[in-house]
Design a protein around this motif. Structure first.
Motif, PDB file in Angstrom:
ATOM      1  N   ASP A 682       0.820  -1.206   0.000  1.00  0.00           N
ATOM      2  CA  ASP A 682       0.000   0.000   0.000  1.00  0.00           C
ATOM      3  C   ASP A 682       0.857   1.260   0.000  1.00  0.00           C
ATOM      4  O   ASP A 682       0.637   2.184  -0.799  1.00  0.00           O
ATOM      5  CB  ASP A 682      -0.880  -0.031   1.258  1.00  0.00           C
ATOM      6  CG  ASP A 682      -2.256   0.557   1.006  1.00  0.00           C
ATOM      7  OD1 ASP A 682      -2.773   0.371  -0.121  1.00  0.00           O
ATOM      8  OD2 ASP A 682      -2.800   1.199   1.918  1.00  0.00           O
ATOM      9  N   THR A 808      -6.514  -2.585   0.122  1.00  0.00           N
ATOM     10  CA  THR A 808      -7.229  -2.125   1.319  1.00  0.00           C
ATOM     11  C   THR A 808      -8.546  -1.452   0.914  1.00  0.00           C
ATOM     12  O   THR A 808      -8.730  -1.079  -0.243  1.00  0.00           O
ATOM     13  CB  THR A 808      -6.389  -1.097   2.104  1.00  0.00           C
ATOM     14  OG1 THR A 808      -6.164   0.019   1.249  1.00  0.00           O
ATOM     15  CG2 THR A 808      -5.065  -1.688   2.572  1.00  0.00           C
ATOM     16  N   ARG A 809      -9.381  -1.300   1.957  1.00  0.00           N
ATOM     17  CA  ARG A 809     -10.675  -0.689   1.677  1.00  0.00           C
ATOM     18  C   ARG A 809     -10.540   0.723   1.126  1.00  0.00           C
ATOM     19  O   ARG A 809     -11.195   1.113   0.171  1.00  0.00           O
ATOM     20  CB  ARG A 809     -11.511  -0.665   2.937  1.00  0.00           C
ATOM     21  CG  ARG A 809     -12.853  -1.309   2.627  1.00  0.00           C
ATOM     22  CD  ARG A 809     -13.722  -1.376   3.729  1.00  0.00           C
ATOM     23  NE  ARG A 809     -13.513  -0.206   4.614  1.00  0.00           N
ATOM     24  CZ  ARG A 809     -14.326   0.066   5.592  1.00  0.00           C
ATOM     25  NH1 ARG A 809     -15.352  -0.670   5.774  1.00  0.00           N
ATOM     26  NH2 ARG A 809     -14.118   1.078   6.405  1.00  0.00           N
ATOM     27  N   TRP A 842      -7.216   7.384   1.567  1.00  0.00           N
ATOM     28  CA  TRP A 842      -6.053   6.506   1.305  1.00  0.00           C
ATOM     29  C   TRP A 842      -4.733   7.272   1.462  1.00  0.00           C
ATOM     30  O   TRP A 842      -3.707   6.704   1.771  1.00  0.00           O
ATOM     31  CB  TRP A 842      -6.175   5.938  -0.124  1.00  0.00           C
ATOM     32  CG  TRP A 842      -5.142   4.887  -0.447  1.00  0.00           C
ATOM     33  CD1 TRP A 842      -4.961   3.690   0.211  1.00  0.00           C
ATOM     34  CD2 TRP A 842      -4.156   4.934  -1.470  1.00  0.00           C
ATOM     35  NE1 TRP A 842      -3.936   2.979  -0.357  1.00  0.00           N
ATOM     36  CE2 TRP A 842      -3.422   3.725  -1.407  1.00  0.00           C
ATOM     37  CE3 TRP A 842      -3.821   5.843  -2.452  1.00  0.00           C
ATOM     38  CZ2 TRP A 842      -2.375   3.415  -2.284  1.00  0.00           C
ATOM     39  CZ3 TRP A 842      -2.787   5.541  -3.330  1.00  0.00           C
ATOM     40  CH2 TRP A 842      -2.068   4.336  -3.245  1.00  0.00           C
TER      41      TRP A 842
END
Ligand SMILES: Nc1ncnc2c1ncn2[C@@H]1O[C@H](COP(=O)(O)OP(=O)(O)OP(=O)(O)O)[C@@H](O)[C@H]1O
Ligand SMILES: Nc1nc2c(ncn2[C@@H]2O[C@@H]3COP(=O)(O)O[C@H]3[C@H]2O)c(=O)[nH]1
Ligand SMILES: Nc1nc2c(ncn2[C@@H]2O[C@@H]3COP(=O)(O)O[C@H]3[C@H]2O)c(=O)[nH]1
Length: 895
Positions: A682, A808-809, A842
């Motif tokens: 990420d 990820t969400r 994010w």
């Protein structure tokens, strides 16, 4: 200035100099006739009923008026120079029928019967007007009429460009070989000519109009074709006419004067019908009224100083101007004026004309100035009195009278004959052209321009005037004009992004210019220009077309007001000015692109630096019709000054190749690292995505769309920062416009590109979502076994894609917001712009400032041992195809 086209004959706009000698003779004859006591015309009764003024008084008045007018020709010119009303000036200029270019246009125009130019389509707003023009087109020979349009209009979207095909790449199908559905967009068809709607009324030159029957003196009469006349009593027998047949063009003005003096006659000159817009008409009228006021003023002055009054003989006044324009002995012929005074009897107004404007005071009012009433199609328009000009439209447009003028009190009117009027305009125009050329020559940036270029510029420029505090240019507004200050001072300010306050930038004064940026860029003004001088500012204004043709290439114009970044960029480019192709030494191949190889090179004398030299086969560029894209790549990369975009320092060309000398990024392609690692976590993805967001921020704020995002086009520098390379599909868009070129990489292409709906910078946000997905997973979300399958998957949308668990969400939320089917809904494209992406969850906690200042530590530090270390790149065998054929067609002359 924009060129607008009106149907009709451009007589007024095309007076040729050769014609002036014939005209001179004509004027001479007219003058003698007007001056002669035996002139039958002067013997005829003036229009004032039972007037006792008689021929002699008219004669005397006529002669003195004549000499006064000759004396005051210069007055008109001075008025043009003095007036502060920009409309007046532009209008007077507009009236000038002297331009050689206008003549050419006219001649061309005459060959084009029955057309409506695109511009004309734009100009004519209402259907009704269009229909009328259509009619005109049929009946009237074409005309080119030059109109300064101060409004800055919107442009028609460009038609779709050719299908863009790049040669296949080594690894990924870089560009679509064929779009799934190819729709050729054409320029909107020109409006078919409505030939049935003819407006060519067989309008009799001396038709005794309806008003004649109403005990009114009609001075000018509008043709009645547009409105069915109301039923009337049969008109009484018109009085006997002096001239009973229609005039032809070749008839002398004396004959026409004879007719205009007829009492109770409507006088019109039947020609082709072209109806100018009323706004233009009123501008013209206004300017002429100012001219007449000046004439009056001078007359008054002369009255108070009778000694200074001189009668000028026709011989003394007919030829020669005070100014020898070219220094070649050419004299501008001085027009002779025939200015008979027409007296019209005062009549009671009747019919449906509006009463209230005169407040019912007509009867009581003193007869000092005389008043006329203007009506059209029976409807009252206005009342004119004292020093007003009328009747100019039919002369200017060579059309039928556009309104009816009726004397409502006793009037004395001065008349200027058509050709005389034109000659005045020609003369004043030529003088002014010479003055403008002289002024331009005195401006340093123009001093080296060729004389004929200066004349061309002076020929089209318009002078405008502003009062203190006027915003001459407003930041953010659309702009289509370039300005040179001829008088006064202006203030330049720029609105601050954060505070919205206007920051003072500089003052500009006489000889300075402004307005070039909107013309070079995306139409939008980048600063405010405010009139500062207490006594106003005058500017010479040049239209976009002339600017592009004659001025835009001047270096000084391009760079005078460069912002800091652009200046820095220029300095960088300067450094490379003296480097030649022969100074470069190839070290190794860094990559292979669609048109050739990218080599790592060094200059002969300097081992401390290395560069990437992209070498492109000209023949292949032509084969794949990528010329325009290559030119655009050079332009955009050559100007960009952003640390997230690879810098282009210099370009070269020879018979076979085009070359681009760029900064080298020795960390290799992000694609290579991704391939080796499989996917990124990420935070690594966030860093690279953020670099791209910064690059997009830079490009999009300049309205540049990138269109080829993918890991292959992201190069790492030795520190590990990512830079965008390969601008082959980048394009500068007009604000608010879309583009239709089908290009990109199949896996990254947005649905609207596939569907050929037109796309803009929002297509880049789609590809940003795809990039995020690929970096996080190692594969783009939309992947088919061939491009067509890929397109099908893309069209099903992001919601049909299964997101792996490692996304990820927040990441998936951002990807989904970027990959919205509807471009307008994509994050980054909405009100908050790209900052919406930066503010997305994010990116929470991401150190944007550190990224922008390159203080943030990159997630991967590539191993780069020296400036010639190519270990981060794959090995490439020599080009098996050998050298391409020569291409010396010259398409690349600006590369
Ligand atoms: N400035 C550079 N520094 C290092 N390597 C470079 C540089 N520019 C290009 N390369 C390498 O060359 C490859 C091809 O370059 P580029 O993408 O500009 O060429 P192209 O002909 O436009 O390619 P494509 O067919 O991908 O559109 C890049 O993927 C990269 O590996
Ligand atoms: N068309 C038009 N003409 C006007 C108006 N006001 C005054 N006029 C004058 O009326 C004149 C009639 O003859 P022209 O068409 O030659 O020129 C026209 C103008 O000079 C107006 O509002 N509209
Ligand atoms: N952007 C910018 N424009 C300036 C500056 N100084 C003068 N100008 C002029 O202000 C003009 C505003 O309109 P344009 O953007 O067309 O062109 C601009 C320049 O000609 C400056 O420092 N920055």
């Amino acid at each position: 200035m924009k060129i607008k086209h009106y149907p009709g004959k451009a007589v007024d706009a095309s007076l040729s100099l050769e014609g002036t000698s014939a005209m001179g003779a004509l004027y001479e004859a007219n003058w003698l006739r007007a001056a002669s006591p035996t002139n039958p015309a002067t013997n005829s009764k003036l229009s004032r009923q039972n007037s006792t003024a008689g021929s002699s008084s008219f004669l005397i008045e006529g002669i003195s008026a004549l000499s006064k007018y000759q004396m005051t020709l210069e007055n008109i010119r001075q008025l043009e120079q003095q007036t502060r009303d920009r409309h007046i000036v532009s209008t007077i200029k507009e009236l000038n029928g002297y331009r050689p270019s206008a003549l050419q246009h006219h001649q061309q125009g005459e060959m084009h019967n029955g057309w409506i130019a695109e511009d004309q389509d734009e100009m004519v707003e209402s259907t009704e007007e269009k229909e009328k023009l259509d009619g005109v087109v049929k009946t009237a020979p074409a005309v080119n009429h030059y109109v300064l349009d101060p409004t800055e209009r919107t442009r028609v979207p460009r038609p779709r460009q050719q299908l863009s095909v790049k040669p296949p790449s080594l690894r990924r199908s870089q560009t679509m070989s064929q779009p799934p559905s190819y729709v050729t967009l054409r320029s909107p068809n020109k409006k078919p000519q409505n030939l049935s709607n003819s407006s060519s009324s067989a309008y009799s030159t001396f038709s005794s109009a309806a008003e004649d029957s109403q005990d009114q003196v009609v001075i000018c009469q509008q043709p009645q074709r547009l409105m069915a006349p109301p039923p009337r009593e049969p008109p009484p027998e018109p009085p006997k006419r002096v001239v009973s047949k229609p005039l032809t063009r070749s008839q002398t003005s004396v004959q026409r004067y004879a007719t205009i003096r007829m009492p109770n006659q409507s006088t019109t000159f039947a020609r082709s019908i072209a109806r100018p817009r009323d706004s233009t008409a009123s501008l013209r009228r206004h300017s002429l009224e100012q001219a007449i006021k000046a004439l009056k003023l001078q007359e008054e002055q002369k009255d108070t100083h009778p000694k200074s009054q001189q009668q000028i003989s026709p011989a003394a006044s007919s030829n020669g101007s005070s100014k020898d324009l070219n220094g070649e002995g050419f004299c501008i012929p001085r027009p002779r004026l025939i200015v008979p005074v027409h007296t019209y009897a005062r009549r009671r107004r009747t019919g449906n004309l509006k009463e209230q404007s005169s407040g019912g005071q007509d009867e009581e009012e003193p007869q000092k100035d005389g008043r006329v009433e203007v009506s059209r199609e029976g409807k009252y328009l206005s009342t004119l009195s004292g020093a007003k000009v009328l009747g100019e439209l039919a002369i200017l447009y060579n059309c039928q009278r556009t309104a009816t003028i009726t004397a409502i009190t006793e009037c004395n009117l001065w008349a200027i004959e058509r050709q005389c009027f034109q000659t005045i305009m020609m003369r004043t125009g030529l003088i002014r052209q010479a003055e403008y050329s002289d002024f331009l020559k005195s401006v340093p940036i123009f001093k080296d321009l060729a004389d004929d270029t200066l004349i061309k510029i002076s020929d089209v420029l318009e002078e405008t005037h502003y009062q203190r505090g006027d915003y001459i240019v407003r930041q953010g507004a659309r702009g289509d004009t370039f300005f040179i200050i001829s008088k006064g001072k202006v203030r330049v300010t720029i609105k601050q992004q954060d505070t919205q306050e206007e920051k003072f930038i500089r003052m500009l004064g006489k000889g300075d210019f402004f307005g070039e940026k909107a013309l070079q860029g995306d139409d939008l003004r980048t600063a405010n220009i405010i009139c500062e001088s207490a006594d106003g500012v005058s500017c010479l204004v040049i239209d976009r077309e002339t600017f592009n043709q004659l001025i835009s290439n001047l270096d000084e114009i391009k760079h005078r007001y460069d912002d800091e970044g652009a200046m820095e960029r220029r300095k960088i480019n300067e450094e490379f000015r003296d480097i030649n192709l022969t100074d470069l030494r190839v070290i190794a191949t860094l990559g292979v692109g669609g048109f050739g190889r990218v080599e790592l090179v060094q200059t002969n004398g300097d081992g401390s630096r290395s560069f990437a030299l992209k070498q492109m086969k000209k023949s292949q560029i032509v084969e794949t019709r990528q010329q325009q894209h290559i030119m655009s790549e050079k332009e955009i990369m050559g100007e960009a000054n952003c640390q997230f975009i690879v810098k282009l320092f210099k370009t070269f060309k020879d018979k076979k190749y085009l070359y681009m000398l760029m900064e080298s990024c020795l960390g290799g392609e992000l694609w290579t690292i991704l391939r080796d690692k499989g996917n990124f976590d990420d935070s690594t993805t966030r860093f690279y995505t953020a670099c791209v967001v910064e690059a997009f921020d830079y490009l999009h704020s300049r309205n540049i769309i990138y269109r080829d995002l993918k890991p292959e086009n992201l190069l790492l520098n030795e520190r590990g920062y990512v830079k965008l390379v390969d601008f082959g599909f980048a394009k500068k868009l007009q604000t608010g416009r879309k583009t239709w070129t089908f290009c990109g990489t199949p896996e990254y292409v947005a649905p609207e590109v596939i569907l050929n709906r037109g796309h803009d910078i929002s297509a880049d946000y789609w590809s940003l979502g795809v990039l995020m997905f690929e970096l996080l997973t190692g594969t783009p979300p939309f992947t088919g076994s061939d491009p067509m399958r890929t397109y099908n998957i893309i069209l099903k949308g992001i919601d049909a894609i299964e997101f792996p668990r490692n996304i990820t969400r927040n990441a998936s939320n951002l990807i989904k917001k970027l990959c919205r089917d509807n471009p307008a809904e994509r994050l980054g494209y909405q009100r908050g712009g790209i900052s919406e992406i930066q503010k997305h969850k994010w990116f929470d906690g991401f150190y944007w400032w550190g990224l922008q200042n390159c203080t943030l530590e990159p997630p991967i530090k590539p191993a780069v041992k020296s400036v010639v270390d190519t270990t981060n790149f794959d090995d490439y065998p020599p080009d098996p195809e050998g050298p391409p054929p020569d291409d010396v067609t010259g398409w690349d002359k600006d590369f």
